[in-house]
Structure formats: structure tokens, C-alpha cells
Design a protein around this motif. Sequence first.
Motif, mmCIF file in Angstrom:
data_model
loop_
_atom_site.group_PDB
_atom_site.id
_atom_site.type_symbol
_atom_site.label_atom_id
_atom_site.label_comp_id
_atom_site.label_asym_id
_atom_site.label_seq_id
_atom_site.Cartn_x
_atom_site.Cartn_y
_atom_site.Cartn_z
ATOM 1 N N TYR A 42 -11.186 -7.245 -1.917
ATOM 2 C CA TYR A 42 -9.629 -7.127 -1.673
ATOM 3 C C TYR A 42 -9.902 -7.113 -0.264
ATOM 4 C CZ TYR A 42 -10.403 -1.970 -0.981
ATOM 5 O OH TYR A 42 -11.029 -0.939 -0.514
ATOM 6 N N GLN A 43 -8.480 -7.280 0.568
ATOM 7 C CA GLN A 43 -8.406 -7.062 1.825
ATOM 8 C C GLN A 43 -7.209 -6.336 2.149
ATOM 9 O OE1 GLN A 43 -9.383 -10.409 4.557
ATOM 10 N NE2 GLN A 43 -9.816 -11.797 2.570
ATOM 11 N N MET A 44 -6.806 -5.574 3.122
ATOM 12 C CA MET A 44 -5.653 -5.012 3.724
ATOM 13 C C MET A 44 -5.020 -5.981 4.761
ATOM 14 S SD MET A 44 -5.547 -2.083 2.186
ATOM 15 C CE MET A 44 -4.423 -1.168 2.822
ATOM 16 N N ASP B 93 0.847 -1.150 -0.085
ATOM 17 C CA ASP B 93 0.130 0.027 -0.021
ATOM 18 C C ASP B 93 0.962 1.226 0.059
ATOM 19 O OD1 ASP B 93 -2.109 1.788 0.334
ATOM 20 O OD2 ASP B 93 -2.611 1.305 2.296
ATOM 21 N N ASP C 230 -10.082 3.585 1.768
ATOM 22 C CA ASP C 230 -9.163 4.502 2.440
ATOM 23 C C ASP C 230 -9.639 6.126 2.060
ATOM 24 O OD1 ASP C 230 -7.180 2.828 2.472
ATOM 25 O OD2 ASP C 230 -6.791 2.971 0.380
ATOM 26 N N SER D 287 2.334 -2.876 4.739
ATOM 27 C CA SER D 287 0.783 -3.133 4.679
ATOM 28 C C SER D 287 0.435 -3.439 3.153
ATOM 29 C CB SER D 287 0.233 -1.749 5.093
ATOM 30 O OG SER D 287 -1.296 -1.932 4.954
ATOM 31 N N TYR D 288 -0.045 -4.708 2.849
ATOM 32 C CA TYR D 288 -0.350 -5.204 1.498
ATOM 33 C C TYR D 288 -1.834 -5.065 1.197
ATOM 34 C CZ TYR D 288 4.551 -6.833 1.156
ATOM 35 O OH TYR D 288 5.946 -6.517 0.861
ATOM 36 N N ILE D 289 -2.241 -4.901 0.131
ATOM 37 C CA ILE D 289 -3.216 -4.977 -0.604
ATOM 38 C C ILE D 289 -3.554 -6.270 -1.159
ATOM 39 C CG2 ILE D 289 -5.214 -4.043 -1.919
ATOM 40 C CD1 ILE D 289 -3.889 -1.101 -1.572
ATOM 41 N N ASP E 236 -1.636 -6.614 7.300
ATOM 42 C CA ASP E 236 -0.354 -6.099 7.699
ATOM 43 C C ASP E 236 0.780 -7.209 7.791
ATOM 44 O OD1 ASP E 236 -0.824 -3.282 7.939
ATOM 45 O OD2 ASP E 236 -2.018 -3.596 9.878
#
Length: 267
Positions: free
Chosen positions: A70-72, A22, A219, A49-51, A74
Motif C-alpha cells: 500500500y502507499q500513502m 486516512d 503509522d 491523505s489516502y491509503i 496526499d
Amino acid sequence: DYSISGQTNPSTQSMLVWAFLDSDEMQDPYITFTQPDGSYHLGINDEGSYIVNMEDDLDIYGNFYTNPSYQMVDVAGHVTGVDFDIMEYDAMVYGQVTDRNGNGIYDAEVDFSYHDDYLDIHLDYFVWTDEEGYYEIWLMSGYEYNVQAWSEGYSSFNDYVYVEGEQEYNITLEDGGNQELGWVEGYVYTWEEQSPIGGAWVHLWSGEDNWHEVWTNEDGHFWVEVPVGYYEMVAGADGYWDANASIEVYPNEGSYHDFFLEREDQD
């Protein structure tokens, strides 16, 4: 040594999974496909932090989609349990986008959207027409969708249609002369903490026939393509007071505005 892994429910193989940091920096995503048992595993080089996204990119199933899309995540080690439910669309809308003379319009964008803040339902679908102006799109039945369509040189289209099962829905775009497009984007934040508000709505209008609606992502970001011109804007969200603004949109350029909303229960 880091990784992200998860499962599809029900087990579905050959779904594309990709993840990226991200970040505003350009980067190559990490990519894999789900296995015959529906599982996946992504090896990651760096923490952060990845999408994580999943979709039927190979178009094997036709009417499958994932929930969430999609998911966020860490990542500070090996993250497991990043699972996706596999859902099936149960309605299809098809039709043709034409000009006033009945000629098909190539590469017109057609959007179907439904949003209900109270029930936390947010559905957004979009497609582009083929060389003859035809389109088809999979949707969920039982909702009245806001339908919008655009194409360069034509006035934008805005209407509502209730979707149930399979149905035809044709669209006529009126001549807009040499109408050019730009876009409007920004963020919606809370006034007090300046935290992003996901699922907030933003309305833009320039006259009765040029009206647009867009919703923020997790976001708090929104983006919408509109014909050039001067627009009034209003943004709102459940539990917050609306905020107003105005903005000028120029050809092939972005115009930016951030909203800050006050809570209704704020003294």
C-alpha cells in the motif's frame, strides 16, 4: 475534481486497486481494476491523505503480490505515478494444524513472519485452516520465519522454520482448556518529537510457552491477539533504547498501551 493513477510493473491486468481516506470515520473505498496495459485510474471526490492498496483479489495469479502492498498519497489534484511492482512468491508451505490426538483444527490462524531492521526487510503472512485443519501459504524463499498459530481453546504455538521452495510443516496445538482470547494494541512513538516509529518490534510474554512478537506499521501502530492473562512487554527499534511495560488482557477485549522510545544518541 481529483484522481489517483498509476501503473503496474510489469504490466498486469485485473489487479484490484482501492483507496480510502486516512481517517477514523467509516467510509466506502474507491475501487477499480488495472487495465490490460497495467494502468489504473481512480476518480476521487475529496482532497486529503489516502491509503492506496493493490492486490490479486480475484485470485487470478495465485502467487502474485505487490511491492509496496500500500502507499500513502496526499491528494490535492490529479496525482500520477502511484506505481506498484508486481512480485512473485517462490515458496509454498503447507500442512495441517492438529490437536494432540491428531484431529484437524478448523479456523486456526497460522502466521509466518520475518523482520530484519538492519536490512529493512519486513515480511508478514497469515492464513486460516480449512475444516480439516489444512493450510497452505505462499512465501519468499531464503528466510527463517517465526511461525505462530492460535485457536480458541488451545495454547498458542511459537517456533522458527527456514523456508526454501515447497515444504510441509505441520503444527500441533496443546489443549489450553477453555482458553479465551483478547488483544493488545497501541502505538510506538519517539520520546522527543512523539512521532510514530514504523517497523518497531513489540514482544509480549506470559511464561516460557506463551510468547508473541508483532511489528508496527508505517503509522507506528501494532495489534496482536493473545490468550487472556498478565503479560510483560518490551518495545524497541533500531537506534532507540528499549522500553518495558506490563499489561492485563481480558476475554474478548482490547488492552491498550503506547510506548515512547528514547534515541540511543540522545544526551
